[in-house]
Scaffold this active site. Sequence first.
Site, PDB file in Angstrom:
ATOM      1  N   GLN A   1     -39.289 -20.706  59.786  1.00 39.21           N
ATOM      2  CA  GLN A   1     -40.609 -20.544  59.172  1.00 39.21           C
ATOM      3  C   GLN A   1     -41.430 -19.448  59.866  1.00 39.21           C
ATOM      4  O   GLN A   1     -42.175 -18.721  59.219  1.00 39.21           O
ATOM      5  CB  GLN A   1     -41.346 -21.887  59.203  1.00 39.21           C
ATOM      6  CG  GLN A   1     -42.657 -21.865  58.408  1.00 39.21           C
ATOM      7  CD  GLN A   1     -43.346 -23.219  58.399  1.00 39.21           C
ATOM      8  OE1 GLN A   1     -42.684 -24.253  58.418  1.00 39.21           O
ATOM      9  NE2 GLN A   1     -44.661 -23.217  58.370  1.00 39.21           N
TER      10      GLN A   1
ATOM     11  N   CYS B   1     -34.458 -30.816  57.520  1.00 39.28           N
ATOM     12  CA  CYS B   1     -33.660 -31.095  58.723  1.00 39.28           C
ATOM     13  C   CYS B   1     -34.412 -32.007  59.682  1.00 39.28           C
ATOM     14  O   CYS B   1     -33.806 -32.712  60.487  1.00 39.28           O
ATOM     15  CB  CYS B   1     -33.226 -29.800  59.410  1.00 39.28           C
ATOM     16  SG  CYS B   1     -34.571 -28.770  59.989  1.00 39.28           S
TER      17      CYS B   1
ATOM     18  N   CYS C   1     -33.429 -23.485  56.162  1.00 37.53           N
ATOM     19  CA  CYS C   1     -33.516 -23.267  57.602  1.00 37.53           C
ATOM     20  C   CYS C   1     -32.169 -22.756  58.105  1.00 37.53           C
ATOM     21  O   CYS C   1     -31.109 -23.208  57.671  1.00 37.53           O
ATOM     22  CB  CYS C   1     -33.951 -24.538  58.332  1.00 37.53           C
ATOM     23  SG  CYS C   1     -32.616 -25.572  58.928  1.00 37.53           S
ATOM     24  N   GLU C   2     -32.248 -21.781  58.997  1.00 36.80           N
ATOM     25  CA  GLU C   2     -31.011 -21.139  59.433  1.00 36.80           C
ATOM     26  C   GLU C   2     -30.245 -21.977  60.458  1.00 36.80           C
ATOM     27  O   GLU C   2     -29.103 -21.665  60.780  1.00 36.80           O
ATOM     28  CB  GLU C   2     -31.293 -19.747  59.993  1.00 36.80           C
ATOM     29  CG  GLU C   2     -32.041 -19.722  61.307  1.00 36.80           C
ATOM     30  CD  GLU C   2     -32.319 -18.287  61.766  1.00 36.80           C
ATOM     31  OE1 GLU C   2     -32.263 -17.376  60.925  1.00 36.80           O
ATOM     32  OE2 GLU C   2     -32.592 -18.108  62.950  1.00 36.80           O
ATOM     33  N   HIS C   3     -30.844 -23.032  60.959  1.00 31.15           N
ATOM     34  CA  HIS C   3     -30.153 -23.859  61.951  1.00 31.15           C
ATOM     35  C   HIS C   3     -29.264 -24.907  61.301  1.00 31.15           C
ATOM     36  O   HIS C   3     -28.237 -25.272  61.849  1.00 31.15           O
ATOM     37  CB  HIS C   3     -31.164 -24.535  62.878  1.00 31.15           C
ATOM     38  CG  HIS C   3     -32.012 -23.551  63.623  1.00 31.15           C
ATOM     39  ND1 HIS C   3     -33.387 -23.658  63.723  1.00 31.15           N
ATOM     40  CD2 HIS C   3     -31.679 -22.413  64.268  1.00 31.15           C
ATOM     41  CE1 HIS C   3     -33.855 -22.634  64.417  1.00 31.15           C
ATOM     42  NE2 HIS C   3     -32.841 -21.868  64.754  1.00 31.15           N
ATOM     43  N   HIS C   4     -29.698 -25.434  60.158  1.00 32.24           N
ATOM     44  CA  HIS C   4     -28.942 -26.505  59.502  1.00 32.24           C
ATOM     45  C   HIS C   4     -28.567 -26.177  58.066  1.00 32.24           C
ATOM     46  O   HIS C   4     -27.865 -26.948  57.421  1.00 32.24           O
ATOM     47  CB  HIS C   4     -29.763 -27.799  59.518  1.00 32.24           C
ATOM     48  CG  HIS C   4     -30.241 -28.195  60.882  1.00 32.24           C
ATOM     49  ND1 HIS C   4     -31.460 -27.818  61.383  1.00 32.24           N
ATOM     50  CD2 HIS C   4     -29.627 -28.911  61.857  1.00 32.24           C
ATOM     51  CE1 HIS C   4     -31.601 -28.281  62.607  1.00 32.24           C
ATOM     52  NE2 HIS C   4     -30.512 -28.946  62.929  1.00 32.24           N
TER      53      HIS C   4
ATOM     54  N   HIS D   1     -39.731 -29.711  56.501  1.00 33.30           N
ATOM     55  CA  HIS D   1     -38.346 -29.323  56.769  1.00 33.30           C
ATOM     56  C   HIS D   1     -37.401 -30.518  56.596  1.00 33.30           C
ATOM     57  O   HIS D   1     -37.540 -31.524  57.292  1.00 33.30           O
ATOM     58  CB  HIS D   1     -38.232 -28.769  58.203  1.00 33.30           C
ATOM     59  CG  HIS D   1     -38.961 -27.467  58.389  1.00 33.30           C
ATOM     60  ND1 HIS D   1     -38.308 -26.282  58.629  1.00 33.30           N
ATOM     61  CD2 HIS D   1     -40.282 -27.163  58.332  1.00 33.30           C
ATOM     62  CE1 HIS D   1     -39.202 -25.303  58.724  1.00 33.30           C
ATOM     63  NE2 HIS D   1     -40.405 -25.821  58.553  1.00 33.30           N
TER      64      HIS D   1
HETATM   65 ZN   LIG Z   1     -33.258 -26.965  60.565  1.00 30.30          ZN
END
Ligand SMILES: [Zn+2]
Length: 199
Positions: free
Chosen positions: A129, A159, A88-91, A157
């Site tokens: 996703q 995260c 995931c690109e956020h975490h 996920h």
């Molecule tokens: Zn994430």
Amino acid sequence: MSPYKSLEEYNFEITAEVQERYSRIIDEIGEDVNREGLVKTPERAAKAMLFLTQGYKQDAVEILEGAMFKEDYDDMVIIKDIELYSLCEHHMLPFFGKAHIAYIPNGHIVGLSKIPRVVDVFARRLQVQERLTHDILECINNTLKPKGVAVVIEASHMCMMMRGVQKQNSVTTTSGFRGQFEKQETRNEFLKLISSKLS
Ligand SMILES: [Zn+2]
């Protein structure tokens, strides 16, 4: 350039740079980078990260175009339960699950093993996703130009599971449909055929 670059071909300078930064992260979180178990960890972590993001250097269109064959078959082709691992690109934490992909040929079919490879090319990047689903859908649609294409991804996920809301059992489902799959009847047939695997 081969789309299937092996890890050994990776740029030595980039690997060394990423390794150095991992070493600093380990130090910053209060660990001893010189402790026996951690001595080789920055190098291993750097190689793992470069492996997991090798999709940036790969070309999904090239993979599909290299295995397209003229064929009159025009019924639905379904590839179910394609294993999927992404970040995931956020975490920058993993999300993983399965992709189910179908297309209706329009004069051409593609070697079946290429569809999971296309999934890998887009999954081995920093992703969300929703965009991963869209990337796969558009790539197949624009390259193979089928009468229709459908992509369903169900994923967990890390995260969400390990931090934040800590919902261990939640699964996120995303889907995209083009061409004949935009018709309710065709879409329902596809969803019925994969539904035994949907959670
Ligand atoms: Zn994430």
